[in-house]
Design a protein around this motif. Structure first.
Motif, PDB file in Angstrom:
ATOM      1  N   GLU A 172      12.139  11.001   7.723  1.00  0.00           N
ATOM      2  CA  GLU A 172      12.879  12.225   7.945  1.00  0.00           C
ATOM      3  C   GLU A 172      11.992  13.233   8.551  1.00  0.00           C
ATOM      4  OE1 GLU A 172      14.613  13.102   3.790  1.00  0.00           O
ATOM      5  OE2 GLU A 172      15.105  14.788   5.190  1.00  0.00           O
ATOM      6  N   THR A 173      10.830  13.276   7.842  1.00  0.00           N
ATOM      7  CA  THR A 173       9.575  14.151   8.188  1.00  0.00           C
ATOM      8  C   THR A 173       9.440  14.413   9.662  1.00  0.00           C
ATOM      9  OG1 THR A 173       8.092  12.710   7.188  1.00  0.00           O
ATOM     10  CG2 THR A 173       8.698  14.162   6.041  1.00  0.00           C
ATOM     11  N   ARG A 194      14.757  -0.173  -4.820  1.00  0.00           N
ATOM     12  CA  ARG A 194      15.637   1.231  -4.742  1.00  0.00           C
ATOM     13  C   ARG A 194      15.008   2.472  -5.214  1.00  0.00           C
ATOM     14  NH1 ARG A 194      20.787   1.280  -6.729  1.00  0.00           N
ATOM     15  NH2 ARG A 194      20.271  -0.114  -8.272  1.00  0.00           N
ATOM     16  N   THR A 222      12.986  15.724   1.557  1.00  0.00           N
ATOM     17  CA  THR A 222      14.242  15.525   0.760  1.00  0.00           C
ATOM     18  C   THR A 222      14.612  16.543   0.096  1.00  0.00           C
ATOM     19  OG1 THR A 222      12.781  13.531   0.359  1.00  0.00           O
ATOM     20  CG2 THR A 222      14.956  13.531  -0.767  1.00  0.00           C
ATOM     21  N   SER A 255      19.523   5.255  -5.592  1.00  0.00           N
ATOM     22  CA  SER A 255      18.050   5.199  -5.299  1.00  0.00           C
ATOM     23  C   SER A 255      17.387   6.235  -6.045  1.00  0.00           C
ATOM     24  CB  SER A 255      17.752   5.297  -3.704  1.00  0.00           C
ATOM     25  OG  SER A 255      18.312   6.420  -3.060  1.00  0.00           O
ATOM     26  N   LEU A 256      16.134   6.348  -6.219  1.00  0.00           N
ATOM     27  CA  LEU A 256      15.260   7.332  -6.650  1.00  0.00           C
ATOM     28  C   LEU A 256      14.281   7.429  -5.794  1.00  0.00           C
ATOM     29  CD1 LEU A 256      14.539   6.258 -10.410  1.00  0.00           C
ATOM     30  CD2 LEU A 256      16.124   7.833  -9.420  1.00  0.00           C
ATOM     31  N   MET A 257      13.972   8.750  -5.249  1.00  0.00           N
ATOM     32  CA  MET A 257      12.926   9.289  -4.448  1.00  0.00           C
ATOM     33  C   MET A 257      11.744   9.757  -5.276  1.00  0.00           C
ATOM     34  SD  MET A 257      14.418   8.564  -1.598  1.00  0.00           S
ATOM     35  CE  MET A 257      14.248   9.708   0.099  1.00  0.00           C
ATOM     36  N   TYR A 263      22.807   8.705   3.336  1.00  0.00           N
ATOM     37  CA  TYR A 263      21.370   9.521   2.927  1.00  0.00           C
ATOM     38  C   TYR A 263      21.323   9.242   1.384  1.00  0.00           C
ATOM     39  CZ  TYR A 263      17.729  12.879   2.288  1.00  0.00           C
ATOM     40  OH  TYR A 263      16.523  13.546   2.123  1.00  0.00           O
ATOM     41  N   ALA A 308       4.970  15.517   1.513  1.00  0.00           N
ATOM     42  CA  ALA A 308       5.363  16.225   2.504  1.00  0.00           C
ATOM     43  C   ALA A 308       7.000  15.575   2.555  1.00  0.00           C
ATOM     44  CB  ALA A 308       4.699  15.671   3.890  1.00  0.00           C
ATOM     45  N   HIS A 309       7.134  14.445   2.465  1.00  0.00           N
ATOM     46  CA  HIS A 309       8.749  13.890   2.353  1.00  0.00           C
ATOM     47  C   HIS A 309       9.566  14.412   1.267  1.00  0.00           C
ATOM     48  CE1 HIS A 309      11.037   9.993   3.778  1.00  0.00           C
ATOM     49  NE2 HIS A 309      11.827  10.760   3.387  1.00  0.00           N
ATOM     50  N   TRP A 367       0.669  -1.401   0.079  1.00  0.00           N
ATOM     51  CA  TRP A 367      -0.139   0.072  -0.131  1.00  0.00           C
ATOM     52  C   TRP A 367       0.858   1.346  -0.073  1.00  0.00           C
ATOM     53  CZ3 TRP A 367       0.499  -3.146   4.343  1.00  0.00           C
ATOM     54  CH2 TRP A 367       1.374  -2.411   5.299  1.00  0.00           C
ATOM     55  N   ARG A 407      11.967   4.220  -4.669  1.00  0.00           N
ATOM     56  CA  ARG A 407      10.856   4.566  -3.470  1.00  0.00           C
ATOM     57  C   ARG A 407       9.709   5.684  -3.689  1.00  0.00           C
ATOM     58  NH1 ARG A 407      10.991   2.679   2.675  1.00  0.00           N
ATOM     59  NH2 ARG A 407       8.521   3.273   2.859  1.00  0.00           N
ATOM     60  N   GLU A 408       8.644   5.241  -3.516  1.00  0.00           N
ATOM     61  CA  GLU A 408       7.521   6.450  -3.342  1.00  0.00           C
ATOM     62  C   GLU A 408       7.932   7.332  -2.093  1.00  0.00           C
ATOM     63  OE1 GLU A 408       3.867   4.556  -2.396  1.00  0.00           O
ATOM     64  OE2 GLU A 408       2.785   5.952  -3.778  1.00  0.00           O
ATOM     65  N   ILE A 409       7.730   8.592  -2.228  1.00  0.00           N
ATOM     66  CA  ILE A 409       7.714   9.413  -0.912  1.00  0.00           C
ATOM     67  C   ILE A 409       6.355  10.215  -1.127  1.00  0.00           C
ATOM     68  CG2 ILE A 409      10.239   9.592  -0.587  1.00  0.00           C
ATOM     69  CD1 ILE A 409      10.438  12.093  -2.454  1.00  0.00           C
ATOM     70  N   SER A 432      23.897   9.595  -5.326  1.00  0.00           N
ATOM     71  CA  SER A 432      23.055   9.013  -3.973  1.00  0.00           C
ATOM     72  C   SER A 432      21.618   8.940  -4.443  1.00  0.00           C
ATOM     73  CB  SER A 432      23.069   9.895  -2.945  1.00  0.00           C
ATOM     74  OG  SER A 432      22.674  11.165  -2.832  1.00  0.00           O
ATOM     75  N   PHE A 433      20.995   9.980  -4.835  1.00  0.00           N
ATOM     76  CA  PHE A 433      19.739   9.766  -5.103  1.00  0.00           C
ATOM     77  C   PHE A 433      19.184  10.747  -6.381  1.00  0.00           C
ATOM     78  CE2 PHE A 433      19.553  13.096  -1.783  1.00  0.00           C
ATOM     79  CZ  PHE A 433      18.657  13.996  -2.284  1.00  0.00           C
TER      80      PHE A 433
END
Lengths: 469, 469
Positions: free
Chosen positions: B178-179, A300, A318, A280-282, B169, A307-308, A174, A302-304, A259-260
């Motif tokens: 982190e939020t 790797r 982020t 990774s991917l945010m 990170y 707010a994140h 989810w 990942r959903e954010i 890093s991302f």
């Protein structure tokens, strides 16, 4: 216990929605979204009026909203972005109350802190179980990340998930947990996933765009930020994507392991992940089907949540750790203020999205823009609308040279040392005007049709109605 | 921006912690946790007093808390479970204010709704990045799920992550984002992961336990719930684990494919997942290293927050969809009320944990208990403390027969039809007393040493001090 409700109308009735309340929508299905229209049509038929709509973004497919505004079903509009068709409608002064534009980070902040409470959130979910554990990664309408919807579901007084694929309980992967969901409604189709890619483009083939993209990568190399641990976001415009492509080549050549990658994610960023440019991917939003496939299958990637991603109300986001962002502009002025809300005629055709948020967070905020577009100069003395303040922009890359914000002397020195042609932004303005002429000022009326609310909650600008010729 | 703080003392000072405030802790490191003691020692040295400690559970390793209570550093205690050493201390009346016992679902409800606000949450995290994205899955102190810590971090005014492994990170597989984190402190060791397994046991070899376990599985089979889609939770006691083992054999034999296993997860549940008995595990807490390894590597083994597990304040929780739970008891009375807070002498040696929550949610809530333990009858006329009301218990399995709660006639009929020996609970009480004698009433004083707060927020019972012989 089972949250399935037979019809959308029944779900709306159960929610207690009344005149004057606030409803919310996310935009992950972009120009393929059927849900906003369906919900508003249903609400209009039920006779509910005077609603505030808080939508993370609005696209041309949402044009029926115009009629709901004219009929008084919708009387207030909060959004982070609005494409040109609705933009023209608003700019023509067709809505009584000014639209409130926020940023992708400011919106979840104001939802969480109670400034813009949501009575009923409508969540278009490509797959959901009967208790509301739902995701955008699965189902025939899969759109990937549901990042913008997560705060809506969490903070709304009542949350209705609308899906076209009912999964067995528990849907283990989810994005939004059942803890945040009151009802689940199954409909025939929540949208056309082909519409997700709308508004984004392929890598440009235009030589001007390619030249700017190469310069952009030169600037990033010279900045000193391109080293192991590097993090990066880019928009989905043609030149920005070309810059990503060139950047990938440099990173692979020089064996730089970043890093991302952040943001709205395209297949180009997925390639960078898969080829080892990033750890990774945010992902707050998928811009194409390659990104959707990747977020579904690669842990790797990942959903954010919104707010994140970018909320200034969060304990951090982020964007606060981002090295470089490449952004576009419809106008940039000699103080480096950016307009992404209106065209040069003052008509609304966009919005901040994550522009101000990433510009504020990134160590290097770069604008790529040609000097002129459709025979109108992009570099000007005063932008028609301030979307992102010049104080958070570091550098402008055009086809005729690079201008560094005077606030960032160190960057200027690094670019000069690297042999990059650095010019004054006033000079770029002069060149732009020599190509396209000095633009006539847009014909604006007194009336304010939209407030531009910066990510810190202050009103950074107003957008005035555009008078017809 | 960087949230790393050099020392714990500095972090506590930065947090603004003052006399009279509330601090919180989670118990995922169980009897191996070093963090609660370290924080309280530091706070005591700093001269801060009169604190409320809200800990999801407390173990023998937390015995220094006794001294902090005696010295007035800690004056209020909120928890869901307390092992015997602290329990004896509280039962002896050593603390002025009554302990507030909640359930694992009631605790996050009261944190979220503001009934029990947290000023500073201390999160022991086996791995964290410098911005506070943290997890229990990685690191040398890995404990798996951080489910109970998630609400603390989300709702605390200030959150301090304490870790012994600083990750690059972004730590992509975060449990807490982190939020929700203000500061990160790196220390030498947050705990001894071998302590995680404390308090749980291996499958019993005791013939009485094995006989009860077999009967338990017979009851589940007869209940009609054991079919495709079946969901299950069991405790970590010896007979409960034996029941899980027998249940697995039945499910494999009959090719029953369940939906999910829930709760505190043991290696026995991991085996059931891996052998196809369940589609997924929903894990609020790992009870052993096999569970830790599984949640780290198997995407079908998913961490859930305490709210997602069991909060009655959430729009729903996983317990609401649970078919069968097997629970223990220190006492059960003829109204099926359950005591898991005190021993038969009235001394605190436990707490609800998820007992009441799962009993309320499950379609079939089963108690496995021998008729007597340590020469004291388990089945009695009135439990010393009501932890879980009889209204949510369906059936008691003992070595001398099965008693069905009269509220559940259908179950009784099903068991009888299946040839299971169903007896009256009063008969079981008589047998218990014939074996162990009628117990003398515990010698309790007037003074209330703990309030038992049921998951709906009402005080369901009080625990009185135990007078010494």
């Amino acid at each position: 216990m089972n949250k399935l409700t037979h019809t959308l109308e029944e779900a709306i009735r159960n929610s207690g929605l009344r005149d004057g309340m606030t409803i919310s929508f996310h935009h992950h299905l972009r120009n393929g979204d059927y849900v906003l229209n369906l919900v508003l049509d249903t609400i209009a038929d039920m006779g509910i009026r005077d609603l505030t709509v808080n939508a993370s973004s609005l696209f041309d497919i949402h044009r029926p909203l115009k009629e709901h505004i004219e009929r008084g079903v919708v009387t207030n509009l909060l959004t982070d972005y609005m494409s040109a068709e609705l933009g023209r409608f608003i700019s023509a002064g067709k809505m009584k109350n000014p639209v409130q534009f926020r940023t992708h980070g400011g919106r979840p902040m104001d939802i969480a802190n109670g400034n813009t409470p949501i009575d009923v959130a409508f969540i278009a979910a490509p797959a959901s179980d009967n208790m509301g554990n739902c995701t955008g990664k699965l189902g025939r309408s899969a759109c990937g990340s549901l990042g913008y919807a997560i705060p809506d579901a969490r903070y709304a007084a009542h949350t209705i998930v609308i899906t076209d694929e009912l999964a067995a309980y528990p849907l283990i992967d989810w994005s939004i947990p059942e803890t945040d969901v009151n009802q689940v409604v199954v409909i025939d189709s929540i949208g056309d996933p082909r519409g997700i890619v709308s508004g984004t483009t392929k890598i440009t083939r235009d030589p001007v765009g390619l030249s700017m993209a190469m310069t952009a990568v030169d600037v990033i190399k010279a900045s000193g930020l391109l080293k192991d641990g590097f993090s990066f976001q880019t928009g989905a415009g043609g030149a920005s994507l070309a810059a990503a492509k060139y950047l990938k080549d440099v990173m692979l050549d020089e064996r730089i392991h970043g890093s991302f990658g952040l943001g709205g994610i395209t297949g180009y960023m997925v390639d960078m992940l898969n080829e080892g440019c990033f750890e990774s991917l945010m992902d707050v939003q998928c811009f194409d089907m390659k990104a959707v496939e990747s977020i579904r299958s690669n842990p790797r990637h990942r959903e954010i949540s919104a707010a994140h991603y970018a909320s200034p109300g969060a304990k951090s986001a982020t964007v606060d750790s981002l090295d470089v962002v490449i952004l576009g502009a419809t106008q940039i002025d000699t103080d480096f203020n950016i307009n992404v809300h209106t065209d040069s005629n003052g008509r609304i055709m966009g919005g901040s999205g994550g522009h101000s948020d990433t510009a504020a967070g990134a160590k290097l905020a770069m604008i790529i823009a040609p000097l002129s577009r459709a025979r109108l100069p992009i570099v000007t003395d005063h932008v028609t609308c301030i979307s992102t303040p010049g104080s958070s922009i570091d550098v402008l890359v055009t086809q005729k040279g690079v201008a560094v914000n005077p606030k960032n002397d160190e960057l200027r020195n690094r670019l000069v040392a690297a042999g990059i042609r650095v010019t004054d932004i006033n000079e770029l303005k002069t060149i732009a005007e020599s190509i396209s002429g000095v633009p006539s000022k847009p014909k604006l009326g007194e009336r304010i049709v939209a407030d531009v609310i910066y990510r810190d909650g202050t009103v950074i600008d107003h957008i005035h109605e555009v008078l017809e010729d």
